[in-house]
Write a protein that holds these residues in place. Structure first.
Motif, PDB file in Angstrom:
ATOM      1  N   ALA A 376       0.816  -1.213   0.000  1.00 16.28           N
ATOM      2  CA  ALA A 376       0.000   0.000   0.000  1.00 16.28           C
ATOM      3  C   ALA A 376       0.847   1.260   0.000  1.00 16.28           C
ATOM      4  O   ALA A 376       1.909   1.321   0.632  1.00 16.28           O
ATOM      5  N   HIS A 377       0.377   2.261  -0.729  1.00 13.15           N
ATOM      6  CA  HIS A 377       0.877   3.621  -0.617  1.00 13.15           C
ATOM      7  C   HIS A 377      -0.309   4.569  -0.778  1.00 13.15           C
ATOM      8  O   HIS A 377      -1.422   4.147  -1.085  1.00 13.15           O
ATOM      9  N   SER A 378      -0.028   5.858  -0.580  1.00  6.01           N
ATOM     10  CA  SER A 378      -1.040   6.859  -0.895  1.00  6.01           C
ATOM     11  C   SER A 378      -0.320   8.049  -1.496  1.00  6.01           C
ATOM     12  O   SER A 378       0.923   8.077  -1.559  1.00  6.01           O
ATOM     13  N   CYS A 435       3.825  10.167  -0.244  1.00  6.23           N
ATOM     14  CA  CYS A 435       2.982   9.136   0.358  1.00  6.23           C
ATOM     15  C   CYS A 435       2.604   9.609   1.752  1.00  6.23           C
ATOM     16  O   CYS A 435       3.448  10.114   2.488  1.00  6.23           O
ATOM     17  N   PHE A 437       1.514   7.698   4.209  1.00  4.62           N
ATOM     18  CA  PHE A 437       1.905   6.806   5.291  1.00  4.62           C
ATOM     19  C   PHE A 437       3.166   7.449   5.858  1.00  4.62           C
ATOM     20  O   PHE A 437       4.189   7.551   5.172  1.00  4.62           O
ATOM     21  N   HIS A 440       6.681   6.193   5.544  1.00  7.16           N
ATOM     22  CA  HIS A 440       7.188   6.212   4.168  1.00  7.16           C
ATOM     23  C   HIS A 440       7.662   7.615   3.795  1.00  7.16           C
ATOM     24  O   HIS A 440       8.727   7.791   3.191  1.00  7.16           O
ATOM     25  N   MET A 445       9.880   9.038   0.785  1.00 13.22           N
ATOM     26  CA  MET A 445       8.912   8.833  -0.301  1.00 13.22           C
ATOM     27  C   MET A 445       8.147  10.134  -0.526  1.00 13.22           C
ATOM     28  O   MET A 445       6.939  10.243  -0.296  1.00 13.22           O
TER      29      MET A 445
HETATM   30 CU    CU Z   1       3.747   4.720   1.074  1.00 12.47          CU
END
Ligand code: CU
Length: 481
Positions: A376-378, A435, A437, A440, A445
């Motif tokens: 998962a990422h966002s 991202c 999270f 991350h 990220m």
């Molecule tokens: Cu992520």
């Protein structure tokens, strides 16, 4: 797997963060004061947890301003480490954004100002110090920032704060045997706690006195995604997402939020009933065993609603809200691609001096975002609210059809986003995309973009002021100070 369904006693009245409308000075600017400091919070009576908060020991006040108003926030850092405060979802000049470049050293007050120039909605604020965002948010630094319409009675939406318009900041935490926060249980997404706090209250209940109640849901967690529903599977109306109202209420029985996302829902209750808001097995789009290690099988009781025996009548909810003017792909001046792989975007990690993308002011762009991993990422973009053009080539579902600033990126799926970079050109100060999270983001990220008058002359490398303690590690939870 964490399963607390049916095991939470709901013995504590939900705390409502104080509503802070600030004060309007002679210059017409609405001014607010926040002071970040360490304190002690009793989530369980008699057990003191070392926490951080704004103007209190945990979380911060709910700031509120009306759309169109100039605001100034005085943020004092009463901590023993540097921090920043980012206004998540806000359209504002980059130097006011509170990202990694606007560091507030201990003892210093930072006073950004801007004019609220976007749709009424539920935003939030939280630290964004590079490499330390997860730890600062975990300690408790976060709060809501409500952008209110000039006419709050519009559309029949409940709008009495703390009465029928309720902030619901959902965070998961893990405690040590001595009652301190720990982030030792981790999935790929980051720290996953087994205790849910709502507005800093464990096992909360909310007394509901009106037929309709609006919940402003914020996933204020650092890593956990929730799939909110009620224990009786009742339907409710999703009325707003990150950046504003939908065009019409969307009747549904669940809403899923990844970290940083918001949703406004309107729930109808009957006298005397006690429905429970819970989160059941969020659909993370990851292969089963991997999903299970990242909260995908978790079942969590969140909060109980306790409807009074006699309820005050509520105005009927409008069947339609305002039309959202759609940005046209043919107006896009540029198309960019963002490939998320490992903990990098487009094969790069965040570098404070590197401008990854340069955008010309007053243009529309299409950003195509793809998570190439099975994990998962966002994706969150500062400065703008975007519209989702497509998800995997198809029209977005109703919950992604309104204004968004953060989107969960399912493995392998291409998200086509469109946005306008209206104003605030500044070639020397970047905004972030990353991202959400937080572990991350801390791991790099994240990338930087500037909004400029002329992309051909804008610098790709920017000066960053050196800080003595640039590489000093966070000293850990529980303080010792
Ligand atoms: Cu992520």
């Amino acid at each position: 797997m964490v399963d607390t369904v049916g095991q939470v006693e709901f013995e504590n009245a939900l705390a409502i963060p104080p509503l802070d409308r600030g004060t309007v000075g002679p210059d017409g600017v609405r001014e607010f004061r926040l002071r970040a400091a360490e304190g002690v919070t009793e989530f369980t009576p008699g057990v003191g947890t070392t926490t951080w908060g704004f103007n209190g020991s945990y979380l911060g006040p709910t700031l509120a301003a009306t759309v169109g108003e100039p605001v100034r926030i005085h943020v004092e850092n009463g901590l023993f480490v540097p921090t920043t405060v980012h206004w998540h979802g806000m359209h504002l000049p980059a130097e006011m954004d509170g990202g990694p470049h606007q560091v507030i050293e201990p003892g210093v007050t930072w006073s950004p100002s801007w004019t609220i120039d976007q749709e009424p909605t539920t935003l939030w604020y939280h630290p964004h110090l590079h490499g330390e965002t997860e730890s600062h948010v975990e300690m408790g630094l976060a709060g809501l920032f409500l952008l209110e319409p000039e006419d709050p009675d519009r559309f029949g939406l409940p709008h009495r704060y703390g009465v029928d318009d309720i902030p619901v900041i959902v965070q998961d935490r893990q405690f040590t045997s001595s009652g301190q926060f720990t982030t030792s249980t981790r999935g790929f997404v980051g720290a996953l706690g087994d205790t849910v706090l709502v507005n800093g209250t464990a096992a909360p209940y909310l007394e509901v006195t009106t037929e309709l109640v609006k919940l402003r849901l914020l996933n204020g967690s650092t890593a956990r995604t929730y799939r909110f529903e009620f224990d009786d599977e009742r339907s409710f109306d999703l009325v707003g997402t990150d950046g504003g109202l939908l065009e019409a209420p969307h009747r549904t029985d669940h809403v899923q939020l990844s970290p940083g996302e918001r949703a406004e829902i309107v729930v109808r209750v009957r006298p005397g009933e006690q429905p429970v808001l819970r989160s059941i097995s969020p659909d993370l789009g990851m292969p089963g065993p991997i999903a299970a290690m990242n909260g995908g099988s978790d079942r969590l009781d969140i909060m109980q609603l306790r409807a009074a025996p006699v309820l005050e009548a509520s105005a009927p909810l409008a069947e339609r809200f305002a039309e959202i003017s759609r940005m046209n792909p043919s107006d896009a001046a540029n198309e960019r691609h963002f490939e998320m792989d490992g903990l990098q975007i487009n094969g790069q990690s965040m570098q404070m001096h590197t401008v990854n993308e340069i955008v010309e002011v007053d243009t529309v762009e299409i950003w195509k975002v793809r998570n190439r991993m099975q994990f998962a990422h966002s994706f969150h973009i500062h400065d703008v609210q975007f519209q989702v053009l497509s998800v995997d080539g198809k029209a977005p579902p109703p919950e992604l059809a309104g204004w968004k600033d953060t989107i969960y990126t399912r493995p392998g799926v291409i998200y086509e986003l469109i946005m306008r970079f209206e104003d605030y050109a500044d070639p020397d100060t970047p905004y972030m995309y990353h991202c959400h999270f937080l572990a991350h983001e801390d791991a790099g990220m994240m990338g930087q973009f500037t909004v400029v008058e002329d992309a051909s002359t804008a610098p790709k490398v920017i000066d960053i002021p050196s800080r003595d303690d640039d590489t000093a590690p966070f000293t850990g939870h529980g303080g010792g100070h």
